[in-house]
Design an enzyme around this catalytic site. Structure first.
Site, PDB file in Angstrom:
ATOM      1  N   ARG A 175       0.848  -1.196   0.000  1.00  0.00           N
ATOM      2  CA  ARG A 175       0.000   0.000   0.000  1.00  0.00           C
ATOM      3  C   ARG A 175       0.883   1.246   0.000  1.00  0.00           C
ATOM      4  O   ARG A 175       1.497   1.582   1.017  1.00  0.00           O
ATOM      5  CB  ARG A 175      -0.938   0.020   1.209  1.00  0.00           C
ATOM      6  CG  ARG A 175      -1.790   1.286   1.253  1.00  0.00           C
ATOM      7  CD  ARG A 175      -3.018   1.175   2.147  1.00  0.00           C
ATOM      8  NE  ARG A 175      -2.695   1.060   3.556  1.00  0.00           N
ATOM      9  CZ  ARG A 175      -3.609   1.190   4.539  1.00  0.00           C
ATOM     10  NH1 ARG A 175      -4.878   1.435   4.234  1.00  0.00           N
ATOM     11  NH2 ARG A 175      -3.249   1.058   5.792  1.00  0.00           N
ATOM     12  N   ASP A 459      -3.968   3.652  14.055  1.00  0.00           N
ATOM     13  CA  ASP A 459      -3.109   4.127  12.983  1.00  0.00           C
ATOM     14  C   ASP A 459      -3.603   5.501  12.567  1.00  0.00           C
ATOM     15  O   ASP A 459      -4.452   6.093  13.246  1.00  0.00           O
ATOM     16  CB  ASP A 459      -3.051   3.136  11.813  1.00  0.00           C
ATOM     17  CG  ASP A 459      -4.402   2.945  11.122  1.00  0.00           C
ATOM     18  OD1 ASP A 459      -5.350   3.707  11.408  1.00  0.00           O
ATOM     19  OD2 ASP A 459      -4.498   2.018  10.288  1.00  0.00           O
TER      20      ASP A 459
END
Length: 545
Positions: A175, A459
């Site tokens: 990613r 996150d």
């Protein structure tokens, strides 16, 4: 510069050796080769101007949402939604995706994730990684080493971890960063290269051919797309990169995270733009909530979300989003991948451990039952839990794409029915948002992008919810369950109390070694400023070493 003049080279700056850990010392040159930088330079020159146009288009669309207070499926692309087409068949390495583990690309996580028993590892340069220069380049070193089977990890206690046999390793899906972030250490002329192109380009250039030779391929997760035009840009990047490196067209496979409210209205169009390279869509639940707040932040009480933990995946508007995603994917022959439950096991606390297992099990049972073909976990101990949920539904089948979910009918109103929630903001929720925000931002400023806070994996996506909800509640003048009105003064008071508690708990030496005051100040800045920062990582990036 005339058309015949050679393009300016990419210039790398700022990689100070004093910040380079021992295992990467002297190895940046393996990643930042002249040939790799020339490739990045070409990506930048060809695609950054379009990236800039698309970011400007985001701002225009946001202004339209502010004016109208609504969204709808675009009439201009109705022919795509009504057309008869399917994405390219999944390669063998991506046919069975029943469990995917996510995490940053540090050396320990690389070994543990590949060995975890998950079918896929989302190797994350985005929300789970703070983009220090060492994390960016060191992550590329780790992936190069992993694909060449020259990676291991030894704990401070002397325990050594090595890779299992090739056939037991998770398939790597990288990613890169979102389109909005730049990489200031890589420049062409006076312009920074977009972080998305830097992460993609370095990984693709160094690994694509080797991956194809070993039966896999260059696979990617694409984050934070807001429209099918952004998917079209990625597709053009893939086409160019494959030609440039002499890789067969269609070798790249991309899974798109549907984690913005605008992308939810263009799922089919996004798959269509990437149809020769698409492998699926993912329900990125945490950024999705953040996107709702961000886009409808001034649309009145109708879009005020309650406490983060009160917005479950069974909420009607979240059910509409996930069921539409499954139907869309299976209609077009793509995988539907579920999101990440934030609960993290604790091996030192059996009760907490079992609670985490129970909650993750319920989450994965629901996803498998709804038709998803796989889902995410954030810890190796949760891989067997998620696998059991999907094994119970899939059996020996690699997926359930034959389950078309033609029973699903989702309208624009269904996706926007935030006011269907009965829960309301609470003081406990506000305190939690402040506490999580300060702790996460402090860790991020020290280079850690994924951290456990109060038993949950946090996150950048979950931190965005914290700060955006504070902003929304202040802006809307929300009254909490205690009768208190959410004001800047109340938020500052709670933040000051928390900072004092952190200082007292850590002691002066440990407190001084951290970046607590900066984290406190940055959280208040992005949560209380009148102008809503598009992403907290943009001002935070300026504070990274």
């Amino acid at each position: 510069m005339s058309a015949a003049a050679p393009p300016p080279p990419a210039v790398v700056t700022g990689a100070g050796p004093a910040r380079t850990p021992e295992e990467h010392r002297g190895r940046h040159g393996e990643v930042l080769t002249d040939a790799a930088l020339a490739f990045l330079g070409e990506l930048h020159r060809r695609f950054t101007p379009r990236r800039d146009e698309l970011l400007a288009r985001r701002a225009g669309r946001r202004a339209e949402i502010a004016r109208t207070g609504t969204l709808d499926f675009p009439a201009s692309t109705a022919h795509v939604r009504e057309g008869d087409w399917r994405v390219a068949p999944a390669p063998e390495a991506l046919r069975d995706r029943r469990v995917e583990i996510t995490g940053p690309v540090d050396r320990r996580m690389t070994v543990n994730a590949l060995n975890s028993g998950a079918r896929v590892w989302l190797a994350d340069f985005e929300d789970a990684s703070a983009p220090t220069w060492e994390n960016v380049v060191g992550g590329q070193v780790n992936l190069m080493d992993a694909h060449r089977r020259r990676i291991d990890f030894t704990t401070p206690g002397g325990r050594r971890y090595e890779l299992r046999p090739e056939e037991e390793l998770a398939t790597v899906v990288v990613r890169p960063r979102g389109w909005h972030l730049d990489e200031r250490h890589l420049r062409v002329g006076d312009r920074a290269v977009p972080g998305a192109l830097a992460d993609f380009g370095l990984y693709f250039f160094h690994n694509a051919r080797l991956l194809l030779e070993t039966g896999r391929g260059p696979y990617f997760y694409l984050p934070k797309l807001e429209s099918h035009l952004e998917a079209r840009l990625w597709n053009d990047v893939f086409v160019f990169a494959q030609d440039y490196c002499g890789i067969p067209q269609g070798s790249v496979r991309a899974t798109v995270l549907i984690e913005t409210i605008t992308a939810a209205f263009e799922m089919e169009e996004i798959l269509y733009e990437l149809r020769d390279h698409a492998s699926g869509l993912n329900a990125g639940r945490w950024d999705y909530l953040f996107s709702i707040v961000k886009n409808f932040r001034d649309a009145g009480e109708r879009f005020v979300l309650p406490d983060r933990n009160a917005v479950t995946m069974t909420a009607p508007f979240m059910r509409a989003y996930t069921e539409l995603l499954v139907r869309t994917c299976h209609k077009r022959g793509a995988h539907a991948i579920g999101g990440m439950s934030a609960f993290i096991p604790d091996r030192r606390d059996p009760r907490a451990n079992e609670r985490a297992f129970e909650r993750v099990r319920a989450d994965k049972d629901r996803e498998a039952g709804d038709g998803f073909d796989g889902s995410w976990v954030a810890h190796p101990d949760l891989v067997p839990v998620a696998r059991a949920s999907f094994d119970a539904v899939l059996g020996s089948r690699p997926h359930q794409k034959d389950r078309l979910r033609e029973d699903v009918r989702v309208t624009a109103a269904d996706l926007l029915a935030v006011d269907s929630l009965e829960a309301r903001p609470t003081r406990e929720g506000l305190v939690g948002a402040v506490r999580v925000g300060i702790r996460y931002v402090e860790a991020w400023l020290r280079g850690q992008g994924a951290v456990t806070v109060f038993g949950l994996m946090e996150d950048a996506a979950t931190a965005e919810i914290s700060r955006s909800q504070i902003w929304q509640w202040v802006d809307a003048g929300v009254v909490l369950d205690t009768g208190e009105k959410v004001t800047p003064e109340l938020v500052r008071s709670l933040a000051a109390e928390d900072l004092a508690d952190i200082r007292a708990g850590l002691g002066e030496e440990a407190y001084a070694a951290g970046r607590w005051r900066q984290a406190h100040d940055l959280l208040l800045r992005v949560a209380l400023d009148g102008d809503f920062a598009e992403f907290l990582t943009l001002p935070a990036y300026e504070l990274l070493d």
